[in-house]
Design a protein around this motif. Structure first.
Motif, PDB file in Angstrom:
ATOM      1  N   LEU A 170       0.848  -1.201   0.000  1.00  0.00           N
ATOM      2  CA  LEU A 170       0.000   0.000   0.000  1.00  0.00           C
ATOM      3  C   LEU A 170       0.882   1.249   0.000  1.00  0.00           C
ATOM      4  N   TRP A 171       1.924   1.242   0.824  1.00  0.00           N
ATOM      5  CA  TRP A 171       2.833   2.396   0.858  1.00  0.00           C
ATOM      6  C   TRP A 171       3.448   2.624  -0.530  1.00  0.00           C
ATOM      7  N   LYS A 172       3.935   1.542  -1.158  1.00  0.00           N
ATOM      8  CA  LYS A 172       4.589   1.677  -2.483  1.00  0.00           C
ATOM      9  C   LYS A 172       3.625   2.275  -3.492  1.00  0.00           C
ATOM     10  N   THR A 229       0.883   4.040  -2.975  1.00  0.00           N
ATOM     11  CA  THR A 229       0.515   5.432  -2.695  1.00  0.00           C
ATOM     12  C   THR A 229       1.664   6.363  -3.068  1.00  0.00           C
ATOM     13  N   ARG A 230       2.873   5.958  -2.751  1.00  0.00           N
ATOM     14  CA  ARG A 230       4.032   6.827  -3.042  1.00  0.00           C
ATOM     15  C   ARG A 230       4.138   7.044  -4.556  1.00  0.00           C
ATOM     16  N   ARG A 231       3.946   5.943  -5.333  1.00  0.00           N
ATOM     17  CA  ARG A 231       4.003   6.080  -6.801  1.00  0.00           C
ATOM     18  C   ARG A 231       2.896   7.004  -7.292  1.00  0.00           C
ATOM     19  N   SER A 258      11.409   6.172  14.514  1.00  0.00           N
ATOM     20  CA  SER A 258      11.623   4.879  15.169  1.00  0.00           C
ATOM     21  C   SER A 258      11.187   3.747  14.256  1.00  0.00           C
ATOM     22  N   ARG A 259      11.810   2.611  14.468  1.00  0.00           N
ATOM     23  CA  ARG A 259      11.567   1.418  13.659  1.00  0.00           C
ATOM     24  C   ARG A 259      11.621   0.199  14.572  1.00  0.00           C
ATOM     25  N   THR A 260      11.096  -0.949  14.089  1.00  0.00           N
ATOM     26  CA  THR A 260      11.245  -2.197  14.857  1.00  0.00           C
ATOM     27  C   THR A 260      12.111  -3.160  14.060  1.00  0.00           C
ATOM     28  N   PRO A 300      14.244   5.006   1.558  1.00  0.00           N
ATOM     29  CA  PRO A 300      13.007   5.021   0.773  1.00  0.00           C
ATOM     30  C   PRO A 300      11.885   5.820   1.431  1.00  0.00           C
ATOM     31  N   ARG A 301      11.901   5.968   2.784  1.00  0.00           N
ATOM     32  CA  ARG A 301      10.836   6.720   3.451  1.00  0.00           C
ATOM     33  C   ARG A 301      11.197   8.191   3.625  1.00  0.00           C
ATOM     34  N   LEU A 302      12.204   8.632   2.894  1.00  0.00           N
ATOM     35  CA  LEU A 302      12.586  10.050   2.897  1.00  0.00           C
ATOM     36  C   LEU A 302      11.350  10.918   2.641  1.00  0.00           C
ATOM     37  N   CYS A 303      11.307  12.063   3.288  1.00  0.00           N
ATOM     38  CA  CYS A 303      10.165  12.968   3.133  1.00  0.00           C
ATOM     39  C   CYS A 303       9.921  13.268   1.651  1.00  0.00           C
ATOM     40  N   ILE A 304       8.709  13.016   1.208  1.00  0.00           N
ATOM     41  CA  ILE A 304       8.390  13.268  -0.204  1.00  0.00           C
ATOM     42  C   ILE A 304       8.301  14.781  -0.463  1.00  0.00           C
TER      43      ILE A 304
END
Ligand code: HEM
Length: 467
Positions: free
Chosen positions: A107-109, A111-113, A344-346, A409-413
């Motif tokens: 879903l993230w991929k 939406t980002r595209r 933060s990440r897990t 990849p999660r750099l601020c768009i």
């Protein structure tokens, strides 16, 4: 020797407001209290000195990664092992649902595209005229106020960044004003945005969290807004009107080029709220802190005023590159007061970061606030020294030592949108206006999701001679 015969003591450089790191480990109760009220007050001196270390805490097993190589490993090289963590999602998801900031995986991929075309250099070029016009309108309005008037700078920055967002990527589809959104975000940050002691202790979700109830009017406000915005666009479509190529059109018509899947109504709504929130609150903070820092460093403000003298001769989209000092001042402000002070990440699986063992399930903390003030990465880390970002010096800064916009990849768009906007607003304002703090007044940073100046940033306005 009489005092008068002594040479004056060297003046201590001004240290912009920030809590002093604690010097001794705190009890669990103290940590819970600090995390609930203002998490940046919980950082210990060791966080600013150590590169990577782990600790077993009330939050479980934590890994603090502050060395650039460790950050690169988590955010870029082995990113698949480090998704966003449940504690962060508990704070953000009730408001943002599955928008771009909080979604994961396919879903993230998708939406980002979908929204990427709105953030290409060409698209941002098209926004800069609106950025300039809105900034100029604000500057003229404030210029007309009597000399010495008090201006709530934070509210003004909220208004102008909101107007720009509404005009550019939303093409005026938002009818509610910035004040209502500003209040809603403040309410959300003060309730759901504060970490719950019960969450910290990982107690089951069925135990009521009183602050969650306080956030529900805001969540209802967001839902009503989404309905209004989408209805307005659907009416335009039904009447045969020309649809602008903006975030609404892209989200509503998104069909993934690979799978053909569209976004659900909920996903569209989640992204509307995500982009309204992420797209103006962050830069409001960045600009507010920048104006505060310039007021406290008049020699730097004068140097910026000299640099921006010729701006009227250049197209707005060139300002970012033609104003290296103005840009450096904004970057130094983002270093000292990163609007997103913690990420933060897990760890999904056990991993090694350099020689450091990270067990599966460890919560990995990467805090721009800490990294940006780390004793091993910066000289005079707590002082305002924009020179470090000037061409010639900036190249020596490690990419992962300065990351107000994140990395990987999660750099601020919205990074380039934000930097163009910040330079254009700041230069336009400083061309006409000067801001100073009233005698004896100051602010402190409050970390509730973002890093806001508290109690509020009221400044004294004076006019420069008209350009
Ligand atoms: C000074 C201004 C800004 C700062 C400091 C900032 C900071 C950040 C940071 C640190 C992240 C990464 C979070 C993480 O990895 O956990 C992020 C992500 C994001 N930002 Fe920004 N941001 C700013 C402006 C903007 C603007 C103007 C927009 C939109 C117009 C925006 C939209 C987003 C979105 C949608 C994401 C999620 C990206 C993804 O996960 O793919 N931001 N921002």
């Amino acid at each position: 020797m009489p005092q008068s015969a002594m040479s004056p003591l060297p003046k201590r450089p001004y240290r912009p407001p920030a809590p002093w790191p604690v010097c001794t480990p705190q009890s669990s109760l103290q940590i819970i209290a600090a995390l609930r009220e203002n998490p940046i007050t919980s950082w210990g001196i060791w966080h600013f000195e150590r590169e990577i270390f782990s600790a077993s805490t009330i939050l479980g097993h934590l890994t603090f990664a502050s060395a650039p190589a460790a950050i690169k490993h988590v955010l870029s090289d082995n990113v698949a092992n480090y998704p966003k963590d449940p504690l962060q999602l508990k704070v953000l998801k009730p408001g943002l649902n599955d928008g771009l900031v909080t979604s994961q995986g396919d879903l993230w991929k998708r939406t980002r595209r979908t929204v990427a075309p709105l953030f290409t250099p060409r698209a941002i070029n098209d926004y800069t005229a609106a950025m300039r016009r809105r900034a100029e309108d604000m500057a003229i309005r404030l210029d007309a106020l009597p000399e010495g008037a008090r201006v709530n700078v934070f509210d003004e920055m909220t208004r102008v960044t909101f107007e720009i967002l509404a005009e550019t990527i939303f093409t005026d589809a938002i009818e509610t004003g910035p004040e209502a959104y500003g209040e809603a975000l403040t309410r959300y940050f003060g309730s759901q945005g504060r970490m719950s002691a019960l969450d910290m202790l990982r107690l089951p979700d069925w135990i009521p969290r009183p602050r969650r109830a306080q956030a529900s009017p805001t969540i209802d406000f967001f839902a009503d807004e989404v309905r209004r915005i989408v209805d307005k666009r659907n009416r335009l479509k039904a009447s045969g009107g020309k649809l602008p190529r903006d975030i609404l059109t892209l989200l509503l018509e998104a069909a993934d080029s690979e799978t053909g899947e569209t976004l659900s109504q909920e996903e569209v709504g989640a992204n509307i709220i995500t982009f309204i929130g992420a797209g103006h609150e962050t830069n409001t903070n960045a600009l507010s802190w920048t104006l505060f820092l310039l007021a406290k460093h008049p020699h730097m403000r004068e140097a910026v005023e000299a640099e921006i003298e010729p701006i009227d001769q250049w197209p707005e989209n060139e300002w970012l590159n033609r104003l290296p000092l103005t840009r450096a001042v904004i970057e130094e402000s983002l270093r000292l007061y990163p609007p997103a002070p913690i990420m933060s990440r897990t760890a999904l699986e056990a991993d090694k970061i350099g020689e450091h063992h990270v067990p599966a399930g460890s919560l990995v903390i990467i805090a721009p606030y800490v990294v940006h003030r780390h004793r091993k990465l910066w000289a005079e880390p707590d002082l305002f020294r924009p020179e470090r970002f000037l061409p010639g010096a900036r190249e020596a800064i490690n990419r992962y030592a300065f990351m107000p916009f994140g990395a990987g990849p999660r750099l601020c768009i919205g990074q380039h949108f934000a930097m163009h906007e910040a330079v254009i607003i700041l230069a336009t304002m400083l061309r006409r206006l000067r801001f100073s703090m009233a005698k004896g007044e100051s602010v402190t940073p409050l970390h509730q999701v973002t890093l806001r100046p508290m109690p509020k940033l009221e400044m004294i306005k004076s006019s420069r001679s008209p350009p």
